[in-house]
Design a protein around this motif. Structure first.
Motif, PDB file in Angstrom:
ATOM      1  N   LYS A 137       0.912  -1.079  -0.108  1.00  0.00           N
ATOM      2  CA  LYS A 137       0.069  -0.055  -0.067  1.00  0.00           C
ATOM      3  C   LYS A 137       0.881   1.133   0.049  1.00  0.00           C
ATOM      4  CE  LYS A 137      -2.060  -1.410   3.925  1.00  0.00           C
ATOM      5  NZ  LYS A 137      -1.403  -2.763   3.814  1.00  0.00           N
ATOM      6  N   SER A 138       1.711   1.262   1.113  1.00  0.00           N
ATOM      7  CA  SER A 138       2.822   2.473   1.017  1.00  0.00           C
ATOM      8  C   SER A 138       3.602   2.560  -0.328  1.00  0.00           C
ATOM      9  CB  SER A 138       3.699   2.282   2.275  1.00  0.00           C
ATOM     10  OG  SER A 138       2.664   2.217   3.541  1.00  0.00           O
ATOM     11  N   SER A 139       4.057   1.553  -0.880  1.00  0.00           N
ATOM     12  CA  SER A 139       4.828   1.713  -1.919  1.00  0.00           C
ATOM     13  C   SER A 139       3.949   2.192  -3.027  1.00  0.00           C
ATOM     14  CB  SER A 139       5.299   0.078  -2.314  1.00  0.00           C
ATOM     15  OG  SER A 139       6.220  -0.431  -1.351  1.00  0.00           O
ATOM     16  N   LEU A 140       2.809   1.696  -3.120  1.00  0.00           N
ATOM     17  CA  LEU A 140       2.039   2.335  -4.295  1.00  0.00           C
ATOM     18  C   LEU A 140       2.025   3.975  -4.180  1.00  0.00           C
ATOM     19  CD1 LEU A 140      -1.149  -0.350  -4.737  1.00  0.00           C
ATOM     20  CD2 LEU A 140       0.477   0.362  -6.316  1.00  0.00           C
ATOM     21  N   LEU A 141       1.471   4.197  -2.812  1.00  0.00           N
ATOM     22  CA  LEU A 141       1.371   5.419  -2.636  1.00  0.00           C
ATOM     23  C   LEU A 141       2.559   6.444  -2.901  1.00  0.00           C
ATOM     24  CD1 LEU A 141      -0.365   7.868  -1.600  1.00  0.00           C
ATOM     25  CD2 LEU A 141       0.330   7.248   0.885  1.00  0.00           C
ATOM     26  N   LEU A 142       3.879   5.789  -2.472  1.00  0.00           N
ATOM     27  CA  LEU A 142       5.099   6.391  -2.606  1.00  0.00           C
ATOM     28  C   LEU A 142       5.264   6.403  -4.140  1.00  0.00           C
ATOM     29  CD1 LEU A 142       7.557   7.331  -1.109  1.00  0.00           C
ATOM     30  CD2 LEU A 142       8.665   5.368  -1.538  1.00  0.00           C
ATOM     31  N   ARG A 143       4.939   5.271  -4.826  1.00  0.00           N
ATOM     32  CA  ARG A 143       5.165   5.592  -6.690  1.00  0.00           C
ATOM     33  C   ARG A 143       4.368   6.730  -7.032  1.00  0.00           C
ATOM     34  NH1 ARG A 143       8.747   4.734  -9.944  1.00  0.00           N
ATOM     35  NH2 ARG A 143       9.207   2.563  -9.681  1.00  0.00           N
ATOM     36  N   PHE A 144       3.205   6.806  -6.447  1.00  0.00           N
ATOM     37  CA  PHE A 144       2.417   7.910  -6.946  1.00  0.00           C
ATOM     38  C   PHE A 144       2.639   9.132  -6.675  1.00  0.00           C
ATOM     39  CE2 PHE A 144      -1.820  10.305  -6.207  1.00  0.00           C
ATOM     40  CZ  PHE A 144      -2.262  10.576  -7.855  1.00  0.00           C
ATOM     41  N   THR A 145       2.992   9.331  -5.294  1.00  0.00           N
ATOM     42  CA  THR A 145       3.211  10.844  -5.004  1.00  0.00           C
ATOM     43  C   THR A 145       4.803  11.247  -5.339  1.00  0.00           C
ATOM     44  OG1 THR A 145       3.835   9.906  -2.877  1.00  0.00           O
ATOM     45  CG2 THR A 145       1.553  10.709  -3.123  1.00  0.00           C
ATOM     46  N   ASP A 146       5.744  10.450  -5.214  1.00  0.00           N
ATOM     47  CA  ASP A 146       7.145  10.871  -5.364  1.00  0.00           C
ATOM     48  C   ASP A 146       7.515  10.161  -6.706  1.00  0.00           C
ATOM     49  OD1 ASP A 146       6.326  11.784  -2.942  1.00  0.00           O
ATOM     50  OD2 ASP A 146       8.267  11.288  -1.884  1.00  0.00           O
ATOM     51  N   ASP A 147       6.945   9.137  -7.188  1.00  0.00           N
ATOM     52  CA  ASP A 147       7.472   8.245  -8.409  1.00  0.00           C
ATOM     53  C   ASP A 147       8.762   7.659  -8.067  1.00  0.00           C
ATOM     54  OD1 ASP A 147       7.381   7.168 -10.757  1.00  0.00           O
ATOM     55  OD2 ASP A 147       8.035   9.122 -11.761  1.00  0.00           O
ATOM     56  N   THR A 148       8.880   7.112  -6.834  1.00  0.00           N
ATOM     57  CA  THR A 148      10.075   6.226  -6.540  1.00  0.00           C
ATOM     58  C   THR A 148       9.609   5.069  -5.956  1.00  0.00           C
ATOM     59  OG1 THR A 148      10.003   7.165  -4.326  1.00  0.00           O
ATOM     60  CG2 THR A 148      11.778   8.295  -6.006  1.00  0.00           C
ATOM     61  N   PHE A 149      10.450   4.254  -6.039  1.00  0.00           N
ATOM     62  CA  PHE A 149      10.248   2.952  -5.258  1.00  0.00           C
ATOM     63  C   PHE A 149      11.206   2.580  -4.438  1.00  0.00           C
ATOM     64  CE2 PHE A 149      10.696  -1.838  -4.882  1.00  0.00           C
ATOM     65  CZ  PHE A 149       9.261  -2.203  -4.452  1.00  0.00           C
ATOM     66  N   ASP A 150      10.849   2.273  -3.052  1.00  0.00           N
ATOM     67  CA  ASP A 150      11.741   1.976  -1.951  1.00  0.00           C
ATOM     68  C   ASP A 150      11.518   0.521  -1.545  1.00  0.00           C
ATOM     69  OD1 ASP A 150      13.488   1.939   0.269  1.00  0.00           O
ATOM     70  OD2 ASP A 150      12.556   3.735   1.177  1.00  0.00           O
ATOM     71  N   PRO A 151      12.517  -0.159  -1.682  1.00  0.00           N
ATOM     72  CA  PRO A 151      12.215  -1.667  -1.225  1.00  0.00           C
ATOM     73  C   PRO A 151      12.245  -1.680   0.377  1.00  0.00           C
ATOM     74  CG  PRO A 151      14.129  -1.613  -2.409  1.00  0.00           C
ATOM     75  CD  PRO A 151      13.686  -0.333  -2.490  1.00  0.00           C
ATOM     76  N   GLU A 152      12.963  -0.686   0.814  1.00  0.00           N
ATOM     77  CA  GLU A 152      13.191  -0.829   2.106  1.00  0.00           C
ATOM     78  C   GLU A 152      12.255   0.186   3.154  1.00  0.00           C
ATOM     79  OE1 GLU A 152      17.219  -0.245   3.234  1.00  0.00           O
ATOM     80  OE2 GLU A 152      17.418  -2.563   2.674  1.00  0.00           O
ATOM     81  N   LEU A 153      10.786   0.214   2.449  1.00  0.00           N
ATOM     82  CA  LEU A 153      10.143   1.077   3.225  1.00  0.00           C
ATOM     83  C   LEU A 153       9.574   0.403   4.425  1.00  0.00           C
ATOM     84  CD1 LEU A 153       8.801   3.736   2.231  1.00  0.00           C
ATOM     85  CD2 LEU A 153       6.912   2.372   1.243  1.00  0.00           C
ATOM     86  N   SER A 154       9.518   0.825   5.552  1.00  0.00           N
ATOM     87  CA  SER A 154       9.322   0.165   6.799  1.00  0.00           C
ATOM     88  C   SER A 154       7.604   0.073   6.921  1.00  0.00           C
ATOM     89  CB  SER A 154       9.732   0.767   7.911  1.00  0.00           C
ATOM     90  OG  SER A 154       9.141   2.181   8.380  1.00  0.00           O
ATOM     91  N   ALA A 155       7.363  -0.915   7.779  1.00  0.00           N
ATOM     92  CA  ALA A 155       5.798  -1.278   7.776  1.00  0.00           C
ATOM     93  C   ALA A 155       5.194   0.042   8.582  1.00  0.00           C
ATOM     94  CB  ALA A 155       5.719  -2.387   8.648  1.00  0.00           C
TER      95      ALA A 155
END
Lengths: 189, 980
Positions: free
Chosen positions: A22-40
């Motif tokens: 969920k957070s990765s989708l949001l991050l991709r949408f808002t910042d257009d980045t992907f962070d595999p190390e996104l904490s829960a």
């Protein structure tokens, strides 16, 4: 450009099992980045993005929620007043798909708007390939797809939801998911 | 001329006037009228207007004549008077403008009419043009219409009394024939259409279902008076019934009506129709109550302003006063269970109201409070205060009420689902109804202020004495309900938690000394600093949470430790408070205070030290068949955890705002996570306490199973081993989960700091309640009032009425919107109340009509449904045809209605000795059942050649209406202009 239309604020919610991205989708949408190390996510998180749909600018206040069972006593309070919801599952996890019914119930119970627009997103379609090159090795690949596109589509139709498959990692379908949702939401107001 | 003849032009037309004319099915319904009332035109411009009609010339060559002679257009139910009198669909009216002089002289009228004739001829317009003469109210119209070779004069006679010789058909026929002075002999027969209208006004014999409530009698107020909104009209909403009997198109030879004889018996009339006249805005109870209540939202006075006059001394600080009141109550040694009697006494003594000036008299107030808080009654041992008779009555009521609400629920569950109010019969719901009634009937805004004050006191009393508020849905505040309901739920949550602490305190008969939350002395010193605040210590920083479910021995409740540190005054207060408590609790309390003593003596016990070798504490249940990672074979336990803090929607909004304000930066996100990690920390600490020597991996397997990744590996021997590890994201160094895990100490739930401070939250709610002005109270109660009103309307069971259905649909939609709006908007509610009043009126009308018809039904073969649908058409349509006229089932009922009224009128008129029952009963089926008609209408039609015997025949028509003080002849006489 800024004055061309009235800015409406829409409250969008992202829900789904823990770890579906969920957070990765949001991050991709808002910042257009992907962070595999996104904490829960703990509790709820919040991001803002302004987008233009059909020539109208809309400010999206997006509430990202924690998927853990235990947080479900806390997060539904934030369902209040949401106009659109993105319900996420992981195409490589059967369990995240079977739990969707519970999430819909939760939504039904806690959302205050009865005409809330729902979008089902099957995330992590990048795992479909799973990097296995030989056919005979496929069975041993844990990450392969468990939920077909059709299954997702069927579920979405049954519950009157929009549907899209996406990957926060490869960017595929992410922008589209949000835009379609907002478009539908702005039609209901 | 241009100045004086400036006239108002109005054009009336109907769409169905195309030649050949299709007979309209419902001429009355389809007749449309355009009144160009504002257009002020001069005659000259009028002519241009007329030319437009030229192109229609061929088509509508004889529309005016067709209209005149068509029986379809006889007696339309609702139309322009000219249409009624001349049967026309299309016509133009010239009338003096608002500032103009009336046309009073005949010469001026004739001048105008001849101008009209010229205009008509010049333009070839065939639409009749009328000129209004004399005073407007007389509605005198003279007109012309031209048709190639013919012209028609429209003339009118208007008198205030009916001349005796023209009060019947024979006389009118004479007038008509004389006017025509037919050049041929014998004159062609005249066709006659007659309509008699009978009036029924006397309804005394029909029980009007609504008994107006007696507001003056203060003595006999039952509880139901506060439980249900009143409903119904105070006067009969149906004032008159008009029956029109029609004989269409009879030949003049077939009927005779003259001075002495009449063939026209309404029972023989082939056609009947009725219309009802309603009382103009009858006083309806529900609407009255609601509109009064919504007005309250606009009042600006505060409670103090309203009540200060009646108060002996101004109330200062509520807390102090309440505790004084409480200690006053406790003076007599043995206090019974907290009954409402004592509550009320305490409340009133607190308010120190001069009894004669209190807006609500004491005994009435007691009854209201007992109604609002029925649970106080069951505990009541004080029979003096609580009238047992009333108690029984309230029992009956509540049972019957639950029945009715059950059926109601089924009907309107869907409807009410979207309502943001409160469940039916919950405390706020009843309070809303009660306030509405109090406001209307028992003293207005001051009474509302008074009752609210009492209500707030009761809330505080319940909080301080740990008595749950009755009739609220258990659990966290339901955000689908109104804010007031949520706030009360919140208060109940606080009370529940408080009770849980107290239960824990009182059960500590064998206190275990090994685990102590902290040394009592510590708490005491903390507490002393804040002594003046409140006697309760629960808001204290050092406060620990006691777990409800704990089967372990309770730790020393800090609450009690304050006894040692607190001053005498505090002790006394506590004692007095305690004395208020239930008898059954008393024994345990006494025992407990002994325990307190012993505990205090043992206060030197060393405090708990956190060691890895600590005993497991606060286990709820084993978790699946998982075992600790580090210690094989050691079961993983789910710890007892703190309940999340309940929140009302305004709190949530506040919190969401705070969270959103942190922004979207990563720092903001981090801060946000930290702010919300209290719950996570608490859970981790509880988990650590329940599972000594556990790791984050263990925790994650319980808390976020998807973050525990298991992989099957096959070793060389073919043995499958499952290896698990934390997911990637949990392994990131310095991530919040890890951080919190490291900072978490093994502390069982009951010794943790409370996530929810019940004292603080309760005080917040109580403050919120107390700060409300009567207007705020009314506004907050609006959703429930509307809900109750709609329920009342639905409960009437008249939902089949189509007009009501539409209206209710609108009301529900608007109500849902109003209740869900972020701010309670008085205007919206006022609008709703008006609509509700309208709905009430529709129902009372239907009920009144139904009762009347039903009472004369007896053996008449008509189904309930047929009768109901008849009533609803009667409400919706201006005029309703009676199928079968006098012989139809409805006809029989209507006839009986008239007969009953006639009979009583006859009996009333007879003097005592003249009364002869036989005569009247024997005549009961005769036409004497009907009074003399209040209105007679005749339409006479014929076709004769005029003015000369060689003229072509042309249509002639005269309409006559004879009312009590109005006599009007409207004639349309055509003449041949070619062969004259």
């Amino acid at each position: 450009m800024d004055d061309q239309s009235i800015l409406t604020t829409l409250k969008i919610l992202i829900i789904g099992e823990s770890g579906v991205g969920k957070s990765s989708l949001l991050l991709r949408f808002t910042d257009d980045t992907f962070d595999p190390e996104l904490s829960a996510t703990i509790g709820v998180d919040f991001k803002v993005k302004t987008i233009t749909v059909d020539g109208n600018k809309a400010k999206l206040a997006i509430w990202d929620t924690a998927g853990q069972e235990r947080f479900r006593t806390l997060t539904p309070s934030y369902y209040r007043g949401a106009q659109g919801v993105i319900l996420v599952y992981d195409v490589s996890s059967k369990q995240s798909f079977t739990q969707l019914g519970n999430w819909l119930n939760e939504l039904e119970t806690f959302s205050t708007k009865h005409d809330i627009v729902k979008m089902l997103v099957g995330n992590k379609i990048d795992k479909d390939q799973c990097g296995v090159k030989s056919y005979w090795l496929q069975d041993q690949c844990d990450d392969r797809r468990e939920i077909s596109r059709d299954e997702g589509l069927k579920f979405a139709r049954k519950h009157h939801m929009l549907f899209i498959e996406a990957s926060a990692k490869t960017k595929e379908g992410v922008q589209c998911a949000f835009e379609e949702l907002v478009e539908k939401v702005s039609k209901t107001i | 001329m241009s100045n004086s003849c400036s006239l108002l032009t109005s054009i009336s037309s109907s769409p169905n006037t195309v030649w050949p004319r299709v007979p309209p099915v419902h001429p009355s319904g389809e007749q449309k009228e355009q009144q160009d009332g504002s257009a002020k035109e001069e005659l000259s411009t009028k002519e241009d207007n007329g030319t437009k009609d030229n192109k229609d010339q061929a088509e509508c060559c004889s529309v005016a004549w067709q209209d005149m002679m068509s029986v379809e257009n006889d007696f339309p139910s609702r139309t322009h008077c000219l249409s009624r009198w001349y049967g026309l669909h299309n016509f133009i009216v010239l009338s003096p403008g608002p500032q103009m002089d009336e046309i009073t002289t005949e010469s001026r009228l004739n001048l105008l009419l001849s101008s009209v004739t010229i205009a008509l001829n010049n333009t070839g317009c065939q639409t009749p043009i009328f000129v209004q003469a004399h005073q407007k109210w007389r509605k005198l119209f003279y007109g012309r219409s031209e048709f190639p070779g013919f012209s028609t004069n429209y003339e009118m006679v208007h008198l205030k009394t009916v001349p005796q010789q023209y009060s019947h058909l024979a006389g009118l026929l004479d007038v008509f024939k004389a006017k025509l002075s037919s050049p041929v002999s014998p004159a062609p027969p005249v066709s006659v259409t007659v309509r008699f209208t009978y009036l029924l006004q006397d309804w005394v014999h029909y029980g009007w279902p609504q008994a107006p409530p007696d507001f003056d009698s203060n003595s006999d107020i039952g509880f139901t008076d506060f439980g249900d909104l009143p409903f119904g009209a105070c006067e009969d909403p149906v004032s008159e019934l008009h029956l029109s009997a029609t004989w269409p198109s009879l030949s003049e030879e077939m009927i005779v009506e003259d001075d002495v004889y009449s063939d026209l018996d309404p029972l023989q009339a082939p056609h009947w129709c009725i219309r009802v006249r309603m009382t103009d805005s009858p006083t309806c109870l529900l609407g009255d109550f609601l509109l009064d209540f919504v007005q309250l939202c606009r009042k600006t006075e505060s409670t103090n302003q309203l009540l200060s006059k009646s108060l002996l001394s101004p109330t200062s600080e509520t807390d102090v006063d309440v505790s004084q009141a409480l200690s006053r109550l406790t003076e007599p040694a043995p206090i019974p269970l907290p009954s409402l009697g004592t509550v009320v006494t305490s409340a009133t003594s607190k308010l120190a109201m001069k009894p004669e000036e209190a807006p609500i008299p004491n005994d009435l107030l007691n009854k209201i409070l007992l109604f609002l808080f029925p649970d106080a009654k069951s505990d009541a041992m004080d029979v003096d205060k609580v009238d047992t008779g009333h108690g029984g009555a309230s029992d009956d009521m509540s049972s019957s009420k639950s029945d009715s609400s059950q059926t109601l629920n089924e009907q309107s569950k869907e409807m009410f689902k979207q309502f943001k109010s409160a469940p039916v019969d919950s405390l706020p719901y009843r309070l809303a109804v009660c306030m509405c009634i109090i406001n209307h009937s028992y003293g207005g805004v001051r009474a509302v202020a008074h009752l609210w004050q009492e209500f707030v006191l009761e809330m505080r009393f319940r909080w301080e004495n740990s008595i749950l508020i009755p009739d609220l849905a258990a659990g966290s505040p339901n955000m689908g309900c109104s804010l007031l309901f949520q706030k009360l739920q919140m208060l109940n949550c606080c009370i529940e938690r408080k009770k849980a602490h107290e239960a824990l305190q009182s059960e500590s008969s064998t206190p275990s000394n090994d685990i102590l939350a902290s040394t009592p002395m510590e708490v005491d010193t903390e507490d002393n600093k804040k002594e003046q605040k409140e006697c309760s210590t629960s808001s204290d920083e050092e406060e620990f949470f006691e777990c409800v479910e704990s089967s372990d021995e309770a730790s020393v409740p800090p609450r009690d430790t304050s006894i040692g540190g607190g001053g005498d005054a505090k002790l006394r207060r506590r004692r007095s408070k305690r004395a208020m408590d239930a008898e059954k609790r008393r024994s345990s309390m006494k025992q407990k205070s002994d325990d307190d003593q012993s505990l205090l003596e043992e206060s030197d016990t060393p405090s708990f030290t956190d060691t890895l070798t600590h005993q497991p504490e606060g286990r709820l249940r084993p978790y699946n068949d998982l075992y600790l990672l580090n210690i094989p074979g050691e079961q993983l336990y789910v710890p007892i955890t703190q309940e999340p803090a309940p929140m009302t929607e305004d709190m949530l909004e506040e919190q969401a705002e705070v969270l959103a304000k942190l922004g979207t930066s990563s720092e903001g996100a981090h801060l946000r996570a930290r702010m919300q990690s209290a719950c996570l920390l608490s859970d981790m600490e509880a988990f650590k306490a329940a599972n000594p020597a556990c790791t984050l991996g263990d925790f994650v397997r319980w808390y976020s199973p998807r973050d525990w990744v298991e992989e099957e590996t096959v070793d060389d021997t073919g043995k499958v081993t499952v290896k698990g590890q934390l997911s990637q994201r949990m392994q990131i160094p310095g991530n919040m989960w890890l951080e919190v895990w490291q900072s978490a100490k093994p502390v069982p739930c009951r010794r943790q700091r409370r996530l929810f401070d019940d004292t603080k939250e309760a005080e917040k709610v109580l403050h919120w309640l107390a700060a409300m002005k009567p207007a705020d109270v009314a506004t907050r109660l609006m959703p429930m009032s509307v809900h109750a009103a709609i329920a009342t309307i639905i409960a009437q069971g008249e939902n089949h009425l189509p007009s009501l259905q539409t209206l209710l649909g609108q009301i529900t939609m608007k109500a849902t919107q109003a209740m869900r709006a972020p701010h309670m908007d008085c205007h919206r509610f006022e609008e709703l109340m008006n609509k509700l009043a309208q709905a009430e009126m529709i129902i009372t009308r239907a009920q009144s009509l139904h009762t009347k018809f039903n009472e004369e039904r007896h053996d008449v073969d008509i189904s309930d449904d047929a009768l109901s649908s008849f009533v609803s058409t009667l409400l919706d349509q201006p005029e309703v045809d009676i199928v079968g006229a006098a012989r139809g089932p409805l006809g029989i009922i209507i006839q009986r209605l008239f007969a009953t009224a006639q009979k009583s009128a006859g009996l009333f008129n007879l003097s005592e000795d003249e009364r002869d029952g036989e005569e009247y009963t024997s005549r009961s089926s005769g036409s004497s059942d009907f009074p003399t008609p209040v209105g007679k209408e005749y339409i006479l039609r014929t076709t004769v050649p005029r003015p000369a015997p060689w003229s072509r025949p042309s249509p002639q028509r005269m309409y006559c209406v004879l009312l009590k003080d109005d006599f009007r002849l409207a004639g349309a006489y055509s003449t041949d202009t070619t062969f004259q």
